[in-house]
Write a protein that holds these residues in place. Structure first.
Motif, PDB file in Angstrom:
ATOM      1  N   UNK A   5      -1.530   7.760  -1.809  1.00 42.76           N
ATOM      2  CA  UNK A   5      -1.054   8.778  -0.871  1.00 42.76           C
ATOM      3  C   UNK A   5      -1.831   8.794   0.433  1.00 42.76           C
ATOM      4  N   UNK A   6      -3.138   8.474   0.383  1.00 38.01           N
ATOM      5  CA  UNK A   6      -3.987   8.510   1.575  1.00 38.01           C
ATOM      6  C   UNK A   6      -4.330   7.108   2.080  1.00 38.01           C
ATOM      7  N   UNK A   7      -3.655   6.101   1.572  1.00 38.66           N
ATOM      8  CA  UNK A   7      -3.960   4.739   1.990  1.00 38.66           C
ATOM      9  C   UNK A   7      -5.190   4.170   1.311  1.00 38.66           C
ATOM     10  N   UNK A   8      -5.611   4.773   0.190  1.00 38.33           N
ATOM     11  CA  UNK A   8      -6.848   4.363  -0.466  1.00 38.33           C
ATOM     12  C   UNK A   8      -6.781   2.995  -1.136  1.00 38.33           C
ATOM     13  N   UNK A   9      -5.574   2.378  -1.178  1.00 38.11           N
ATOM     14  CA  UNK A   9      -5.458   1.035  -1.729  1.00 38.11           C
ATOM     15  C   UNK A   9      -5.715  -0.037  -0.671  1.00 38.11           C
ATOM     16  N   UNK A  10      -5.550   0.317   0.597  1.00 39.40           N
ATOM     17  CA  UNK A  10      -5.895  -0.598   1.681  1.00 39.40           C
ATOM     18  C   UNK A  10      -4.853  -1.644   2.024  1.00 39.40           C
ATOM     19  N   UNK A  11      -3.590  -1.407   1.684  1.00 37.28           N
ATOM     20  CA  UNK A  11      -2.563  -2.420   1.915  1.00 37.28           C
ATOM     21  C   UNK A  11      -1.578  -2.067   3.028  1.00 37.28           C
ATOM     22  N   UNK A  12      -1.582  -0.846   3.531  1.00 39.95           N
ATOM     23  CA  UNK A  12      -0.570  -0.406   4.492  1.00 39.95           C
ATOM     24  C   UNK A  12      -1.092  -0.484   5.926  1.00 39.95           C
ATOM     25  N   UNK A  13      -0.296  -1.057   6.814  1.00 32.40           N
ATOM     26  CA  UNK A  13      -0.648  -1.105   8.232  1.00 32.40           C
ATOM     27  C   UNK A  13      -0.200   0.153   8.969  1.00 32.40           C
ATOM     28  N   UNK A  14       0.826   0.804   8.443  1.00 31.46           N
ATOM     29  CA  UNK A  14       1.368   2.010   9.057  1.00 31.46           C
ATOM     30  C   UNK A  14       1.573   3.073   7.970  1.00 31.46           C
ATOM     31  N   UNK A  15       1.532   4.367   8.345  1.00 32.02           N
ATOM     32  CA  UNK A  15       1.725   5.426   7.350  1.00 32.02           C
ATOM     33  C   UNK A  15       3.011   5.276   6.548  1.00 32.02           C
ATOM     34  N   UNK A  16       4.078   4.837   7.207  1.00 30.98           N
ATOM     35  CA  UNK A  16       5.351   4.708   6.500  1.00 30.98           C
ATOM     36  C   UNK A  16       5.356   3.563   5.486  1.00 30.98           C
ATOM     37  N   UNK A  17       4.339   2.699   5.528  1.00 31.50           N
ATOM     38  CA  UNK A  17       4.254   1.593   4.593  1.00 31.50           C
ATOM     39  C   UNK A  17       3.439   1.939   3.350  1.00 31.50           C
ATOM     40  N   UNK A  18       2.851   3.126   3.316  1.00 37.93           N
ATOM     41  CA  UNK A  18       2.055   3.532   2.153  1.00 37.93           C
ATOM     42  C   UNK A  18       2.949   3.641   0.922  1.00 37.93           C
ATOM     43  N   UNK A  19       2.532   3.000  -0.152  1.00 38.45           N
ATOM     44  CA  UNK A  19       3.281   3.105  -1.408  1.00 38.45           C
ATOM     45  C   UNK A  19       2.349   2.827  -2.577  1.00 38.45           C
ATOM     46  N   UNK A  20       2.696   3.367  -3.731  1.00 38.67           N
ATOM     47  CA  UNK A  20       1.930   3.108  -4.939  1.00 38.67           C
ATOM     48  C   UNK A  20       2.158   1.668  -5.392  1.00 38.67           C
TER      49      UNK A  20
END
Length: 293
Positions: A14-29
């Motif tokens: 939810x907070x990008x803690x996985x480190x894979x998203x370049x943009x907020x809309x790309x955040x996913x489990x």
């Protein structure tokens, strides 16, 4: 981490803690381990990693640290571009919420290991110094107050004058291990200088002490690192693990006490309605003991 020391993450993001998203809309489990591409591209070889509730800190073999995820209260130790510590707390200005991919924490170098609480981080450096950052609502940063710290700040571990061999002696704590609970912190130290006959590793705890989770025989919070007295003279602490409100430690007995160790089957003196508030032996294995509280 795989054989090439690449870091993989998975789970909730939810907070990008996985480190894979370049943009907020790309955040996913993510439901299976995935390499963090940013670290691979930078050829960062990770030797240690720690996770908080919604943030992640990685230590590279070079001693550099990288952080990502939830940035509230300064738990990552990363400042927004152009922001200075003296400007105040950036959370209150509403300008910095999260870091989506690993970013260098440039205010700490030469890091040996780290520990993450729910919303705070401890950095143990190779030279023995201890740095902290993040939420401080229960005094878990050890700074003597409850003010959040938004970038890594050094904390001094107090050492008793009894370790000095003379008035001019300089003794200091060398941090060798750190751990963190939800709102509590732990470090294991060695004494440098002074009485060279002292080889015991000492345990210090501070922060939230609900249910006696710090091991000091009471339930009062500690705002500065405080030595766990019950383990000072007879034991050398090797490692510690923290839950939200309890701890466990592995210690070895000293030569002078190993022959008469007593297992605390019912330590009523330290008990209250919440349970043990100071360390009690849970398991004995030769000269190694496991304490819980």
């Amino acid at each position: 981490m795989n054989a090439h020391l690449d870091l993989c993450t998975w789970g909730h993001s939810a907070w990008g803690q996985l480190g894979h998203a370049d943009k907020p809309e790309e955040i996913k489990d993510i439901d299976s381990p995935k390499k963090i591409r940013v670290l691979v591209d930078k050829d960062v070889h990770v030797k240690f990693v720690a996770c908080g509730e919604s943030h992640t800190i990685a230590v590279a073999k070079t001693g550099e640290c990288y952080g990502w995820g939830n940035a509230h209260s300064g738990r990552l130790g990363i400042l927004p571009p152009g922001f200075k510590p003296e400007d105040g707390n950036y959370n209150y200005a509403g300008i910095f919420d999260h870091v989506l991919v690993p970013q260098l924490i440039d205010r700490v170098r030469g890091v040996d290991t780290v520990a993450c609480g729910s919303a705070h981080t401890l950095f143990a450096l190779n030279d023995g110094r201890l740095f902290v950052t993040g939420c401080n609502i229960s005094g878990q940063l050890g700074t003597g107050d409850r003010n959040d710290v938004i970038c890594p700040r050094e904390v001094t571990i107090p050492v008793s004058d009894s370790y000095k061999t003379s008035e001019s002696d300089h003794v200091r704590a060398h941090t060798v291990f750190v751990a963190a609970g939800d709102q509590s912190s732990v470090c294991v130290i060695e004494i440098v200088g002074g009485n060279k006959t002292n080889t015991n590793r000492l345990l210090y705890t501070w922060g939230n002490n609900m249910y006696g989770g710090l091991g000091h025989g009471d339930t009062e919070n500690r705002l500065v690192p405080t030595v766990v007295q019950k383990l000072v003279d007879s034991y050398s602490v090797q490692s510690v693990a923290c839950g939200s409100f309890h701890m466990a430690a592995i210690a070895i007995t000293t030569a002078t006490t190993s022959s008469n160790i007593q297992v605390d089957e019912d330590d009523d003196e330290d008990d209250d309605v919440f349970g043990d508030t100071s360390p009690a032996v849970y398991e004995e294995a030769g000269s190694r003991l496991v304490f819980t509280w």
